[in-house]
Enzyme design. Structure first.
Site, mmCIF file in Angstrom:
data_model
loop_
_atom_site.group_PDB
_atom_site.id
_atom_site.type_symbol
_atom_site.label_atom_id
_atom_site.label_comp_id
_atom_site.label_asym_id
_atom_site.label_seq_id
_atom_site.Cartn_x
_atom_site.Cartn_y
_atom_site.Cartn_z
ATOM 1 N N LYS A 53 9.525 -19.060 39.880
ATOM 2 C CA LYS A 53 8.143 -18.970 39.421
ATOM 3 C C LYS A 53 7.968 -17.851 38.402
ATOM 4 C CE LYS A 53 6.274 -22.375 41.707
ATOM 5 N NZ LYS A 53 5.759 -23.569 40.990
ATOM 6 N N TYR A 80 12.777 -18.858 45.072
ATOM 7 C CA TYR A 80 11.470 -19.443 44.763
ATOM 8 C C TYR A 80 10.686 -18.492 43.870
ATOM 9 C CZ TYR A 80 6.684 -21.148 45.436
ATOM 10 O OH TYR A 80 5.403 -21.602 45.230
ATOM 11 N N SER A 137 2.027 -21.493 39.199
ATOM 12 C CA SER A 137 3.024 -20.557 39.678
ATOM 13 C C SER A 137 2.730 -20.251 41.148
ATOM 14 C CB SER A 137 2.986 -19.275 38.825
ATOM 15 O OG SER A 137 3.949 -18.335 39.265
#
Length: 283
Positions: free
Chosen positions: A151, A147, A133
């Site tokens: 994650k 983004y 992650s």
């Protein structure tokens, strides 16, 4: 006794390449993936010379395609979902294509990979899935909305999956790296759409510049970061002491500091909101 089999996505550079070489150095079997072998023949040759295998696989491929490629390699002991990327821009300017590619690469692809590996792991009642992650999942900065969201989604899926397979001998580990001196920032991708003027001289524009100027100056040593991952996977060394005891591995002083600050804020908000939370039941 046969050596462990690793399947690592995104081995063309960075953590993926270094972890591949580290596992091969230990005498393990490693199958790595990259989007195009032709563009990185030097890396392919390096991995193959060390005894590894490389296959072409894009994390945006269909579920059927990813399943077929992963199942074709046979039993997998360690699945490392490392492949991923980020588009640095404000949320407002992202195109539909960019949103889809960001989520497909960082969420759908890893999910399909896990599905493919789980069948064999269930049959053997053993296996470990490592989902790489980012500290962004816990402390999202400006320019990283999708983004960070991707994650965070991967982490939520990981935590749920861990409960689903705990009694089947399968473990799930989330890794949260901070800033390491890889080419992640060097490959910084901006949106295909122009940044609106209102953001240019504000926090978004400043953050993009900070990311660009930080390339090559990150405090994290990628070799050490990869060594910690290898250790917790294999139960060796400093991080090996954590194997089976933690569901998350934070790497980097910056990541540790940011996550602690975020957790402290969560505990504060959670605590002072107790009265409100408990006020919603039927009388």
């Amino acid at each position: 006794m046969s050596q462990p089999v690793w399947f690592i996505t995104g081995v063309s550079n960075g953590f993926g390449l270094l972890l591949t070489l580290r596992a091969l150095k230990a005498g393990h079997r490693v199958i790595g993936t990259m989007r195009g072998k032709v563009k990185r023949t030097d890396v392919v040759q390096q991995i193959e010379a060390a005894g590894g295998e490389v296959i072409e696989m894009d994390m945006t491929e269909s579920q059927e395609s990813i399943h077929k490629k992963i199942k074709s390699v046979g039993p997998i002991d360690y699945l490392i979902n490392n492949a991923g990327f980020s588009i640095f821009c404000c949320l407002e300017q992202m195109s539909e294509k960019e949103v889809n590619v960001q989520i497909s690469t960082n969420v759908f692809g890893p999910v399909y990979a896990m599905q493919a590996a789980l069948e064999g792991m269930r049959a053997r009642r053993s296996g470990l899935i490592v989902n790489v992650s980012s500290i962004a999942a816990k402390d999202p900065l400006p320019t990283s909305a999708l983004y960070a969201a991707s994650k965070a989604a991967l982490e939520a899926a990981s935590e749920s999956l861990a409960r689903e397979v705990a009694d089947l001998g399968i473990s799930i580990l989330i890794v949260n790296p901070g800033a390491f001196r890889t080419n992640f920032l060097g490959q910084l991708q901006l949106s295909e759409n122009p940044l609106p003027d209102d953001y240019k001289n504000g926090v978004v524009g400043e953050t993009i510049q900070k990311f660009a100027s930080a390339d090559g100056k990150q405090a994290g040593d990628p070799d050490k970061g990869v060594e910690r991952i290898f250790e917790i996977v294999t139960g060796q060394g400093i991080a090996g002491e954590l194997k089976g005891k933690v569901s998350r591995l934070v790497l980097g002083e910056d990541a540790f500091t940011r996550m602690k600050k975020n957790n402290d804020k969560f505990v504060h908000d959670f605590t002072i909101g107790e009265k409100v939370a408990l006020s919603t039941a039927f009388d």
